[in-house]
Motif scaffolding. Structure first.
Motif, PDB file in Angstrom:
ATOM      1  N   ASP A  41       0.776  -1.203   0.024  1.00 44.51           N
ATOM      2  CA  ASP A  41      -0.219  -0.045  -0.120  1.00 44.51           C
ATOM      3  C   ASP A  41       0.781   1.234  -0.095  1.00 44.51           C
ATOM      4  O   ASP A  41       0.400   2.353  -0.695  1.00 44.51           O
ATOM      5  N   SER A  42       1.839   1.320   0.918  1.00 43.66           N
ATOM      6  CA  SER A  42       2.706   2.457   0.679  1.00 43.66           C
ATOM      7  C   SER A  42       3.571   2.726  -0.431  1.00 43.66           C
ATOM      8  O   SER A  42       3.845   4.093  -0.705  1.00 43.66           O
TER       9      SER A  42
ATOM     10  N   GLU B 248      11.061   7.979   3.546  1.00 46.03           N
ATOM     11  CA  GLU B 248      10.681   6.527   4.218  1.00 46.03           C
ATOM     12  C   GLU B 248      10.840   5.410   3.437  1.00 46.03           C
ATOM     13  O   GLU B 248      10.914   4.397   3.866  1.00 46.03           O
ATOM     14  N   ASP B 249      11.097   5.533   1.986  1.00 47.99           N
ATOM     15  CA  ASP B 249      11.869   4.561   1.288  1.00 47.99           C
ATOM     16  C   ASP B 249      13.120   4.191   1.220  1.00 47.99           C
ATOM     17  O   ASP B 249      13.400   3.231   0.859  1.00 47.99           O
TER      18      ASP B 249
END
Length: 115
Positions: free
Chosen positions: A60-61, A87-88
């Motif tokens: 989902d992210s 955040e990746d």
């Protein structure tokens, strides 16, 4: 099956990066191939996969930002990453599972997204 990733690196937030995973060996035995990632101190999580029937699956992210694709002739799977976020940041691993449910992993490639 052997998997070799390439294409990681450093990119600014909002930028794009592409990863490649070249498979060799018994590639005809691969049922599902794709990408996982592991951030520092975190568990390894699924990013995206593509099956032998070309069915794709995304976390989902990353859905809507990342695209997984493959070149069967080259036995290579790609991950195009757009609109990258800090955040990746993680080590991205190529993963394959064959029809006998054996799992194979690449050595990983670092992706760092700066804010």
């Amino acid at each position: 099956v052997q998997l070799v990733e390439s294409g990681g690196g450093l990119v600014q937030a909002g930028g794009s990066l592409g990863l490649s995973c070249a498979a060799s060996g018994s590639t005809d035995s691969i049922n599902v191939i794709g990408w996982y990632r592991q951030g520092l101190g975190k568990q390894r999580d699924l990013v995206a996969t593509i099956s032998s029937g070309a069915v794709t699956n995304y976390a989902d992210s990353v859905r809507g930002r990342f695209t997984i694709s493959r070149d069967i002739a080259k036995a290579t799977v790609y991950l195009q990453m757009n609109s990258l976020k800090p955040e990746d940041t993680a080590v991205y691993y190529c993963h394959a599972r064959d029809f006998k449910l054996f799992n194979y992993w690449g050595q990983g490639t670092q992706v760092t997204v700066s804010s």
